[in-house]
Design a protein around this motif. Structure first.
Motif, PDB file in Angstrom:
ATOM      1  N   ALA A  80       0.834  -1.209   0.000  1.00 14.18           N
ATOM      2  CA  ALA A  80       0.000   0.000   0.000  1.00 14.18           C
ATOM      3  C   ALA A  80       0.868   1.258   0.000  1.00 14.18           C
ATOM      4  O   ALA A  80       0.573   2.226  -0.711  1.00 14.18           O
ATOM      5  N   VAL A  81       1.942   1.254   0.766  1.00  8.65           N
ATOM      6  CA  VAL A  81       2.868   2.388   0.799  1.00  8.65           C
ATOM      7  C   VAL A  81       3.495   2.575  -0.575  1.00  8.65           C
ATOM      8  O   VAL A  81       3.584   3.701  -1.092  1.00  8.65           O
ATOM      9  N   HIS A  82       3.897   1.479  -1.196  1.00 10.44           N
ATOM     10  CA  HIS A  82       4.549   1.532  -2.506  1.00 10.44           C
ATOM     11  C   HIS A  82       3.596   2.116  -3.550  1.00 10.44           C
ATOM     12  O   HIS A  82       3.970   3.003  -4.321  1.00 10.44           O
ATOM     13  N   LEU A  83       2.357   1.641  -3.557  1.00  8.94           N
ATOM     14  CA  LEU A  83       1.374   2.147  -4.523  1.00  8.94           C
ATOM     15  C   LEU A  83       1.066   3.619  -4.270  1.00  8.94           C
ATOM     16  O   LEU A  83       1.039   4.434  -5.205  1.00  8.94           O
ATOM     17  N   LEU A  84       0.864   3.982  -3.015  1.00  9.67           N
ATOM     18  CA  LEU A  84       0.572   5.376  -2.682  1.00  9.67           C
ATOM     19  C   LEU A  84       1.742   6.288  -3.035  1.00  9.67           C
ATOM     20  O   LEU A  84       1.539   7.433  -3.439  1.00  9.67           O
ATOM     21  N   ALA A  85       2.959   5.779  -2.926  1.00  8.87           N
ATOM     22  CA  ALA A  85       4.136   6.579  -3.269  1.00  8.87           C
ATOM     23  C   ALA A  85       4.102   6.992  -4.741  1.00  8.87           C
ATOM     24  O   ALA A  85       4.450   8.127  -5.075  1.00  8.87           O
ATOM     25  N   HIS A  86       3.667   6.093  -5.607  1.00 16.34           N
ATOM     26  CA  HIS A  86       3.540   6.450  -7.024  1.00 16.34           C
ATOM     27  C   HIS A  86       2.407   7.454  -7.237  1.00 16.34           C
ATOM     28  O   HIS A  86       2.539   8.385  -8.044  1.00 16.34           O
ATOM     29  N   LEU A  87       1.313   7.289  -6.524  1.00 16.27           N
ATOM     30  CA  LEU A  87       0.206   8.239  -6.648  1.00 16.27           C
ATOM     31  C   LEU A  87       0.616   9.612  -6.126  1.00 16.27           C
ATOM     32  O   LEU A  87       0.226  10.633  -6.679  1.00 16.27           O
ATOM     33  N   TYR A  88       1.407   9.630  -5.066  1.00 19.12           N
ATOM     34  CA  TYR A  88       1.876  10.885  -4.482  1.00 19.12           C
ATOM     35  C   TYR A  88       2.673  11.700  -5.506  1.00 19.12           C
ATOM     36  O   TYR A  88       2.575  12.926  -5.556  1.00 19.12           O
ATOM     37  N   LEU A  89       3.450  10.989  -6.325  1.00 16.85           N
ATOM     38  CA  LEU A  89       4.237  11.665  -7.361  1.00 16.85           C
ATOM     39  C   LEU A  89       3.416  11.947  -8.620  1.00 16.85           C
ATOM     40  O   LEU A  89       3.948  12.463  -9.602  1.00 16.85           O
ATOM     41  N   ASN A  90       2.145  11.587  -8.582  1.00 15.12           N
ATOM     42  CA  ASN A  90       1.264  11.722  -9.747  1.00 15.12           C
ATOM     43  C   ASN A  90       1.795  10.892 -10.929  1.00 15.12           C
ATOM     44  O   ASN A  90       1.656  11.280 -12.088  1.00 15.12           O
ATOM     45  N   ASP A  91       2.393   9.770 -10.619  1.00 20.09           N
ATOM     46  CA  ASP A  91       2.922   8.852 -11.624  1.00 20.09           C
ATOM     47  C   ASP A  91       1.908   7.718 -11.805  1.00 20.09           C
ATOM     48  O   ASP A  91       2.110   6.604 -11.315  1.00 20.09           O
ATOM     49  N   LEU A  92       0.828   8.036 -12.495  1.00 18.57           N
ATOM     50  CA  LEU A  92      -0.279   7.091 -12.620  1.00 18.57           C
ATOM     51  C   LEU A  92       0.090   5.867 -13.436  1.00 18.57           C
ATOM     52  O   LEU A  92      -0.399   4.769 -13.156  1.00 18.57           O
ATOM     53  N   ASN A  93       0.942   6.029 -14.427  1.00 18.18           N
ATOM     54  CA  ASN A  93       1.333   4.870 -15.237  1.00 18.18           C
ATOM     55  C   ASN A  93       2.103   3.853 -14.399  1.00 18.18           C
ATOM     56  O   ASN A  93       1.843   2.653 -14.486  1.00 18.18           O
ATOM     57  N   SER A  94       3.040   4.315 -13.593  1.00 21.71           N
ATOM     58  CA  SER A  94       3.793   3.395 -12.729  1.00 21.71           C
ATOM     59  C   SER A  94       2.888   2.762 -11.682  1.00 21.71           C
ATOM     60  O   SER A  94       3.030   1.578 -11.368  1.00 21.71           O
ATOM     61  N   ALA A  95       1.957   3.549 -11.142  1.00 23.92           N
ATOM     62  CA  ALA A  95       1.025   3.004 -10.152  1.00 23.92           C
ATOM     63  C   ALA A  95       0.170   1.904 -10.782  1.00 23.92           C
ATOM     64  O   ALA A  95      -0.027   0.840 -10.190  1.00 23.92           O
ATOM     65  N   ARG A  96      -0.309   2.165 -11.960  1.00 23.40           N
ATOM     66  CA  ARG A  96      -1.149   1.181 -12.651  1.00 23.40           C
ATOM     67  C   ARG A  96      -0.343  -0.082 -12.991  1.00 23.40           C
ATOM     68  O   ARG A  96      -0.819  -1.198 -12.820  1.00 23.40           O
ATOM     69  N   PHE A  97       0.869   0.097 -13.455  1.00 23.50           N
ATOM     70  CA  PHE A  97       1.728  -1.038 -13.764  1.00 23.50           C
ATOM     71  C   PHE A  97       2.005  -1.854 -12.502  1.00 23.50           C
ATOM     72  O   PHE A  97       1.961  -3.083 -12.516  1.00 23.50           O
ATOM     73  N   PHE A  98       2.310  -1.165 -11.392  1.00 23.59           N
ATOM     74  CA  PHE A  98       2.574  -1.847 -10.132  1.00 23.59           C
ATOM     75  C   PHE A  98       1.356  -2.666  -9.709  1.00 23.59           C
ATOM     76  O   PHE A  98       1.474  -3.826  -9.322  1.00 23.59           O
ATOM     77  N   TRP A  99       0.172  -2.057  -9.782  1.00 23.07           N
ATOM     78  CA  TRP A  99      -1.064  -2.754  -9.405  1.00 23.07           C
ATOM     79  C   TRP A  99      -1.276  -3.996 -10.263  1.00 23.07           C
ATOM     80  O   TRP A  99      -1.593  -5.071  -9.753  1.00 23.07           O
ATOM     81  N   LYS A 100      -1.087  -3.856 -11.568  1.00 21.12           N
ATOM     82  CA  LYS A 100      -1.311  -4.992 -12.470  1.00 21.12           C
ATOM     83  C   LYS A 100      -0.293  -6.104 -12.248  1.00 21.12           C
ATOM     84  O   LYS A 100      -0.564  -7.262 -12.543  1.00 21.12           O
ATOM     85  N   SER A 101       0.888  -5.773 -11.748  1.00 20.56           N
ATOM     86  CA  SER A 101       1.927  -6.782 -11.538  1.00 20.56           C
ATOM     87  C   SER A 101       1.709  -7.598 -10.268  1.00 20.56           C
ATOM     88  O   SER A 101       2.369  -8.621 -10.078  1.00 20.56           O
ATOM     89  N   LEU A 102       0.805  -7.145  -9.410  1.00 18.30           N
ATOM     90  CA  LEU A 102       0.598  -7.838  -8.141  1.00 18.30           C
ATOM     91  C   LEU A 102      -0.273  -9.079  -8.318  1.00 18.30           C
ATOM     92  O   LEU A 102      -1.273  -9.044  -9.052  1.00 18.30           O
ATOM     93  N   PRO A 103       0.069 -10.155  -7.625  1.00 13.46           N
ATOM     94  CA  PRO A 103      -0.787 -11.348  -7.665  1.00 13.46           C
ATOM     95  C   PRO A 103      -2.153 -11.052  -7.048  1.00 13.46           C
ATOM     96  O   PRO A 103      -2.264 -10.248  -6.117  1.00 13.46           O
ATOM     97  N   GLN A 104      -3.176 -11.695  -7.547  1.00  8.77           N
ATOM     98  CA  GLN A 104      -4.538 -11.456  -7.073  1.00  8.77           C
ATOM     99  C   GLN A 104      -4.675 -11.750  -5.580  1.00  8.77           C
ATOM    100  O   GLN A 104      -5.393 -11.055  -4.873  1.00  8.77           O
ATOM    101  N   GLU A 105      -3.971 -12.766  -5.081  1.00 14.11           N
ATOM    102  CA  GLU A 105      -4.083 -13.098  -3.651  1.00 14.11           C
ATOM    103  C   GLU A 105      -3.540 -11.973  -2.771  1.00 14.11           C
ATOM    104  O   GLU A 105      -4.027 -11.756  -1.662  1.00 14.11           O
ATOM    105  N   VAL A 106      -2.532 -11.228  -3.254  1.00 11.87           N
ATOM    106  CA  VAL A 106      -2.023 -10.070  -2.506  1.00 11.87           C
ATOM    107  C   VAL A 106      -3.081  -8.974  -2.489  1.00 11.87           C
ATOM    108  O   VAL A 106      -3.349  -8.365  -1.447  1.00 11.87           O
ATOM    109  N   LYS A 107      -3.696  -8.727  -3.625  1.00 10.77           N
ATOM    110  CA  LYS A 107      -4.737  -7.699  -3.716  1.00 10.77           C
ATOM    111  C   LYS A 107      -5.913  -8.030  -2.805  1.00 10.77           C
ATOM    112  O   LYS A 107      -6.473  -7.146  -2.140  1.00 10.77           O
ATOM    113  N   ASP A 108      -6.298  -9.306  -2.782  1.00 16.46           N
ATOM    114  CA  ASP A 108      -7.455  -9.727  -1.993  1.00 16.46           C
ATOM    115  C   ASP A 108      -7.176  -9.726  -0.491  1.00 16.46           C
ATOM    116  O   ASP A 108      -8.083  -9.494   0.303  1.00 16.46           O
TER     117      ASP A 108
END
Length: 196
Positions: free
Chosen positions: A42-70
């Motif tokens: 969550a810190v890692h994802l928010l760090a990308h959003l904080y920098l307004n780096d939406l592409n990196s945030a989206r890429f990071f989210w998509k790279s995560l396994p579904q079990e981590v997200k859930d």
């Protein structure tokens, strides 16, 4: 996995340094085959959003396994903020951020993110409008109309109470260019020679 640098950056409120720091540590861990069970997703994802780096945030989210997200509701809550940013749902950003009970690691970070985001939106409104309805400012800024009016007036805008419109105060253009007399003289001589 040593997360002390991440914890130090959070404690020091060095939020703009977190995204590259997290990226580097995670890549190093992956190259060594280390487990990432303790990773502060969550810190890692928010760090990308904080920098307004939406592409990196989206890429990071998509790279995560579904079990981590859930398994991590805080991570999913940060992603809801990211989705609102991606879809330009300005009011939704505030709703998503304020609609979750953040843990101690993220509470201050979320507050700082919202302050930074609010300033960015205010700058966008300043550059896009000459006048704007108070209700629209409140919507974009995630505030009540009274708070939005106070925020705008404190930043130099003026309110017409009869129409409930705010007049935007544009920042003065900075012109730091100084006229150098010797350059002007050379330019004049050059033009003179071209004409004669």
């Amino acid at each position: 996995m040593d997360l002390s640098a991440v914890q130090t950056a959070l404690a020091d409120k060095s939020y703009s340094a977190l995204a590259p720091l997290c990226d580097d540590i995670l890549l190093q861990a992956a190259s060594r085959g280390a487990t990432t069970d303790e990773w502060p997703y969550a810190v890692h994802l928010l760090a990308h959003l904080y920098l307004n780096d939406l592409n990196s945030a989206r890429f990071f989210w998509k790279s995560l396994p579904q079990e981590v997200k859930d398994a991590r509701p805080e991570l999913a809550a940060v992603w809801r903020i990211g989705q609102c940013l991606w879809n330009r749902d300005y009011a939704g950003v505030y709703t998503a951020a304020q609609g979750f009970e953040w843990g101690t690691d993220l509470a201050d970070f979320i507050t700082s993110f919202l302050e930074s985001y609010r300033k960015r939106i205010f700058q966008l409104l300043t550059s896009a409008y000459s006048t704007i309805i108070v209700a629209d400012v409140a919507h974009f800024m995630g505030m009540s109309e009274e708070d939005a009016t106070n925020y705008a007036v404190q930043n130099g805008w003026s309110l017409d109470a009869a129409t409930n419109m705010l007049t935007v105060k544009k920042p003065k253009a900075q012109t730091n260019q100084k006229l150098d007399a010797s350059k002007l003289q050379r330019l004049t001589e050059c033009v003179f020679h071209l004409e004669h």
